[in-house]
Design an enzyme around this catalytic site. Structure first.
Site, PDB file in Angstrom:
ATOM      1  N   LYS A 112       0.820  -1.215   0.000  1.00 34.98           N
ATOM      2  CA  LYS A 112       0.000   0.000   0.000  1.00 34.98           C
ATOM      3  C   LYS A 112       0.855   1.266   0.000  1.00 34.98           C
ATOM      4  O   LYS A 112       0.405   2.326  -0.422  1.00 34.98           O
ATOM      5  CB  LYS A 112      -0.973  -0.024   1.170  1.00 34.98           C
ATOM      6  CG  LYS A 112      -2.017  -1.125   0.968  1.00 34.98           C
ATOM      7  CD  LYS A 112      -3.092  -1.143   2.024  1.00 34.98           C
ATOM      8  CE  LYS A 112      -4.206  -2.111   1.657  1.00 34.98           C
ATOM      9  NZ  LYS A 112      -3.845  -3.533   1.837  1.00 34.98           N
TER      10      LYS A 112
HETATM   11  C1  LIG Z   1      -4.518  -4.607   1.211  1.00 36.82           C
HETATM   12  C2  LIG Z   1      -3.759  -5.886   1.100  1.00 36.82           C
HETATM   13  C3  LIG Z   1      -4.113  -6.895   0.173  1.00 36.82           C
HETATM   14  C4  LIG Z   1      -5.343  -6.807  -0.705  1.00 36.82           C
HETATM   15  O1  LIG Z   1      -5.233  -5.813  -1.696  1.00 36.82           O
HETATM   16  P1  LIG Z   1      -6.520  -5.333  -2.500  1.00 36.82           P
HETATM   17  O2  LIG Z   1      -6.086  -4.201  -3.335  1.00 36.82           O
HETATM   18  O3  LIG Z   1      -7.530  -4.949  -1.451  1.00 36.82           O
HETATM   19  O4  LIG Z   1      -6.996  -6.503  -3.308  1.00 36.82           O
HETATM   20  C5  LIG Z   1      -3.304  -8.019   0.083  1.00 36.82           C
HETATM   21  N1  LIG Z   1      -2.221  -8.164   0.873  1.00 36.82           N
HETATM   22  C6  LIG Z   1      -1.857  -7.232   1.786  1.00 36.82           C
HETATM   23  C7  LIG Z   1      -0.662  -7.465   2.639  1.00 36.82           C
HETATM   24  C8  LIG Z   1      -2.606  -6.053   1.930  1.00 36.82           C
HETATM   25  O5  LIG Z   1      -2.231  -5.135   2.834  1.00 36.82           O
END
Ligand SMILES: *Cc1c(COP(=O)(O)O)cnc(C)c1O
Length: 464
Positions: A112
């Site tokens: 993120k």
């Molecule tokens: C947010 C997250 C996901 C999922 O991502 P999306 O964009 O919601 O599909 C997968 N793995 C981790 C570690 C995350 O923080």
């Protein structure tokens, strides 16, 4: 470049406007009016660019003329300079035709950061230009809160209020938020569950007067700018492995459908993608859709990969809009039916169209743990549980003769308990975070009550 809403009834906006607005006023999600195209010769010229230089070229296509090129370039350089690895998104080979792309070298050790680190800078820039201030408000059960806090700490124009359920996040996750002591960061522990916290946030956004008074902004995964920033790493991996002259597949651990949707956009823009493999845990609504056309909600079950414990994937509406021929009325009607009945109406032709690019599968906790163990034995690499879901499903669904890149979404040290169960050892945090457990924390505790939250925000945001 202009943006339209998936429900067809919100005004057409430019990039800076969708950045600050987030959700459309018709309840829909914004996306580009047309997909920018990158031809094969351009892609060949882009081979060998640094991550930041590639990001500048791709982001420019989405930003259009709303931000000056020199400003955008500077913000992108600053963003990716803050990552721990020189390659920013390094590829590591696990076996023949199998790679992981490590997306966890940012400040909070999850993918993120790729989008939020840039978003924090973009928000500050756009607010500064119009001499405004903003308040970011969100609820978190894990990774999003810390990524938003790291992205917005010390930004002049922003105050950040992040709610977490008291005593219900992991200690590493809580400390990543509460040890940030910058004056514009306000952590709030709610005496309640994550859903209570989420409801308080929704209620605060629902109060238009309050929203306008404080300049409330959301930073959740429906924000278009987050998706745009994630498109870059698909191109980066593709170019490293031979694009545009060799198609590759991606296996993507999926919750809210944001990350894998960015891969769909890369494909629409001209990256040759053989398959996008949607990898879910037991919360498998998306896997069921791409396998059988069945998009029907079930209760959320807690798993070892908590960031994917989601059963209504908000970004899916953007793909649905394309499957419905970009018809906003039809998209809005389908979503309304889903809300009312718990089942999304789609035609066999729409499902077949989705299956041309997407494949999917699910891995439960037992499989997650055995995959961490197997890959550790084969390579010495330690996977976090989300990445392990991606590797497991990628191995099940790999198209023959095509390299598969698994998106590694988090550092294993964020989930030490699951890793210890799999291989009997706890992965160490990176050096710069080694003292996380000793750092002082700061947070306020509030009852699960929205009027208390609103007055807290009014009195704690900085200069008014
Ligand atoms: C947010 C997250 C996901 C999922 O991502 P999306 O964009 O919601 O599909 C997968 N793995 C981790 C570690 C995350 O923080």
């Amino acid at each position: 470049m202009h943006y339209i809403s998936t429900r067809g009834r919100a005004p057409r906006l430019d990039f800076s406007e969708v950045l600050l607005d987030g959700l459309g006023r018709d309840g829909g999600l914004y996306l580009p009016e047309t997909w920018p195209q990158i031809d094969a010769d351009t892609l060949r010229r882009w081979r060998g660019l640094s991550y930041a230089d590639l990001a500048k070229r791709i982001m420019r296509l989405f930003v259009g003329t709303t931000i000056a090129p020199a400003d955008l370039d500077r913000m992108i350089d600053d963003t990716y300079r803050g990552f721990d690895h020189r390659a920013v998104a390094p590829l590591k080979q696990l076996g023949p035709d199998e790679w992981v792309m490590e997306l966890f070298h940012g400040p909070t050790l999850a993918f993120k950061d790729f989008a939020l680190q840039l978003l924090g800078r973009l928000f500050d820039h756009v607010l500064d230009r119009s001499d405004r201030r903003g308040v970011i408000l969100g609820a978190t059960s894990g990774d999003t809160g810390s990524a938003a806090i790291e992205a917005c700490r010390d930004r002049a124009r922003l105050d950040v209020f992040i709610l977490h359920p008291l005593g219900r996040t992991s200690e590493v996750q809580r400390r990543q938020m509460t040890t940030v002591l910058s004056p514009n960061i306000h952590n709030i522990a709610i005496q309640g569950t994550f859903d209570d916290a989420q409801d308080m946030v929704k209620a605060a956004f629902g109060d238009e007067g309050f929203r306008d008074t404080v300049g409330l902004t959301a930073i959740n995964s429906i924000n278009w700018a987050r998706i745009a920033a994630q498109v870059v790493y698909y191109f980066h991996a593709g170019l490293a492995l031979g694009a545009p002259d060799r198609p590759i597949a991606f296996s993507v651990p999926t919750g809210n459908f944001g990350d894998v949707y960015a891969g769909y956009i890369a494909a629409r823009m001209g990256l040759p993608v053989a398959k996008l493999i949607v990898a879910t845990n037991e919360n498998d609504i998306l896997a069921r859709f791409f396998r059988d056309g069945d998009y029907s909600s079930a209760g959320v079950r807690p798993t070892l990969s908590p960031s994917m414990d989601i059963q209504v994937a908000s970004n899916f509406e953007r793909l649905l809009f394309d499957l419905k021929g970009r018809d906003g009325e039809a998209t809005a009607a389908a979503i309304a039916t889903f809300r009312a009945t718990g089942r999304l109406p789609v035609t066999p032709a729409e499902v077949a169209e989705a299956q041309a690019l997407f494949d999917a599968g699910a891995a439960d906790d037992t499989r997650t743990l055995s995959t961490i163990r197997t890959v550790f034995g084969e390579t010495g690499e330690i996977l976090d549980p989300h990445t392990a879901v991606g590797v497991a499903v990628g191995r099940d669904r790999k198209p023959a003769g095509v390299p598969v890149v698994v998106l590694s979404t988090a550092h294993p040290a964020k989930f030490p308990d699951a890793v210890e169960r799999a291989i009997g050892r706890r992965p160490a945090l990176p050096e710069r975070m080694a003292d996380l457990m000793e750092r002082p924390e700061r947070f306020e505790t509030l009852e699960a009550d929205v009027s208390g939250l609103k007055s807290h925000i009014m009195s704690h945001r900085r200069n008014v």
